[in-house]
Design an enzyme around this catalytic site. Structure first.
Site, mmCIF file in Angstrom:
data_model
loop_
_atom_site.group_PDB
_atom_site.id
_atom_site.type_symbol
_atom_site.label_atom_id
_atom_site.label_comp_id
_atom_site.label_asym_id
_atom_site.label_seq_id
_atom_site.Cartn_x
_atom_site.Cartn_y
_atom_site.Cartn_z
ATOM 1 N N HIS A 36 0.901 -1.248 0.101
ATOM 2 C CA HIS A 36 0.136 0.035 -0.003
ATOM 3 C C HIS A 36 0.808 1.162 -0.017
ATOM 4 O O HIS A 36 1.398 1.477 1.024
ATOM 5 C CB HIS A 36 -0.875 0.026 1.398
ATOM 6 C CG HIS A 36 -1.925 1.049 1.348
ATOM 7 N ND1 HIS A 36 -1.423 2.528 1.700
ATOM 8 C CD2 HIS A 36 -3.181 1.375 0.876
ATOM 9 C CE1 HIS A 36 -2.508 3.380 1.911
ATOM 10 N NE2 HIS A 36 -3.480 2.468 1.290
ATOM 11 N N ASP A 37 0.896 2.057 -1.059
ATOM 12 C CA ASP A 37 1.398 3.410 -1.114
ATOM 13 C C ASP A 37 2.817 3.450 -0.772
ATOM 14 O O ASP A 37 3.234 4.520 -0.124
ATOM 15 C CB ASP A 37 0.389 4.412 -0.254
ATOM 16 C CG ASP A 37 -0.839 4.577 -0.916
ATOM 17 O OD1 ASP A 37 -1.255 4.121 -1.942
ATOM 18 O OD2 ASP A 37 -1.621 5.381 -0.294
ATOM 19 N N LYS A 123 -4.675 4.547 -7.369
ATOM 20 C CA LYS A 123 -5.371 4.748 -6.202
ATOM 21 C C LYS A 123 -5.733 5.946 -5.948
ATOM 22 O O LYS A 123 -5.064 7.073 -5.865
ATOM 23 C CB LYS A 123 -4.536 4.292 -4.799
ATOM 24 C CG LYS A 123 -5.380 4.219 -3.530
ATOM 25 C CD LYS A 123 -4.481 3.568 -2.385
ATOM 26 C CE LYS A 123 -5.330 3.794 -0.976
ATOM 27 N NZ LYS A 123 -4.623 4.905 -0.711
#
Length: 293
Positions: A36-37, A123
């Site tokens: 994630h990110d 995202k």
């Protein structure tokens, strides 16, 4: 409205993790890994050479390598740079302009660069499910578990875990493979997740669950035990007393025959020396199971 400067802090130890309300275990045939990110823009808030970053990055790398080796989908989320005010929406009010235009800030850090078979999702909001193909990707690949690692714990990682739960996907938040604004934010995210929507676990425990080509797994042992109980609970918890649940010596002998046929060199006496719980039995059985690949 910009990201804060994040001071170094120690990752929580396994002993300090909150108690989980459910006993879900990662299954290689059911799970996917979400990184994630992990973009340069977000890592700039940390001292990259100080905890928790080196430990987190090492753990994410180990998890990604294991998942790729087992054919488990590895998915990255990455926010785009140079978003318009319309694209930013309410995020603009809280965090300002976000990632600048150009490849530098929005790039995933090279230490965790996606592999050729990995998927990178664009995202747009806290949850990696919003306006992305994540849900469809999981469904198409027959995955209903999601391992979540990356940054930031109490924002995108936690919101993605909650969203997964509401999509009937079992989320796992890996306590030592995420980083956050502070130790307090990190711990609060874990506590909220464990109490409401996810299993909080560690990299070591997850790698054990995803051990390659074991002839016998903890999940199968649990299933075998449930299969011989007359009044079996819906879920076998790690610390349940198996004798209190109705397991007798005759059933244990039958189970041992099954487990020996699967490669476990374990005896009745071996199990009698430890507490009659899934955790204790697997600590014995798992050490006697060969890894064939």
């Amino acid at each position: 409205m910009s990201l804060p400067r994040i001071n170094p802090y120690a990752l929580p130890s396994a002993a300090a993790l909150p108690s989980n309300r459910v006993a879900w275990r990662p299954d290689p045939s059911r799970c996917a890994l979400l990184i994630h990110d992990m973009q340069d823009h977000f890592l700039r808030a940390f001292d990259r050479d100080a905890s928790p970053i080196p430990e987190m990055m090492s753990n994410i790398s180990a998890l990604a390598d294991r998942c790729r080796a087992l054919g488990i989908p590895v998915v990255y989320s990455a926010q785009p740079g140079g978003q318009t005010l319309e694209q930013r929406g309410l995020l603009q009010d809280f965090w300002g302009d976000g990632i600048a235009a150009g490849p530098e800030g929005q790039a995933i850090i090279p230490e965790l660069a996606p592999g050729p078979d990995d998927v990178v999702l664009t995202k747009w909001r806290y949850s990696a499910f919003v306006r992305t193909e994540l849900d469809e990707l999981l469904r198409v690949r027959g995955r209903d578990q999601l391992l979540i690692v990356g940054i930031y714990g109490h924002i995108g990682c936690l919101m993605t875990a909650c969203h997964a739960f509401m999509q009937e996907v079992q989320p796992f938040l890996l306590a030592d493979a995420i980083a956050d604004f502070s130790a307090d934010d990190h711990v609060r995210a874990l506590e909220w997740a464990a109490a409401r929507c996810a299993v909080v676990t560690t990299t070591a425990a997850t790698l054990d669950d995803l051990a390659p080509a074991r002839t016998l797994t903890r999940a199968r042992v649990a299933g075998d035990i449930l299969g011989v109980l007359e009044d079996a609970p819906a879920v076998l918890l790690s610390g349940d007393d198996l004798m209190d649940l109705g397991l007798d010596s005759i059933a244990v002998m039958g189970l041992l025959t099954t487990w020996r046929e699967a490669g476990a060199d374990v005896s009745f006496e071996d199990l009698a020396e430890v507490e009659p719980t899934l955790d204790a039995w697997w600590s014995v059985i798992g050490s006697r199971v060969p890894v064939t690949a």
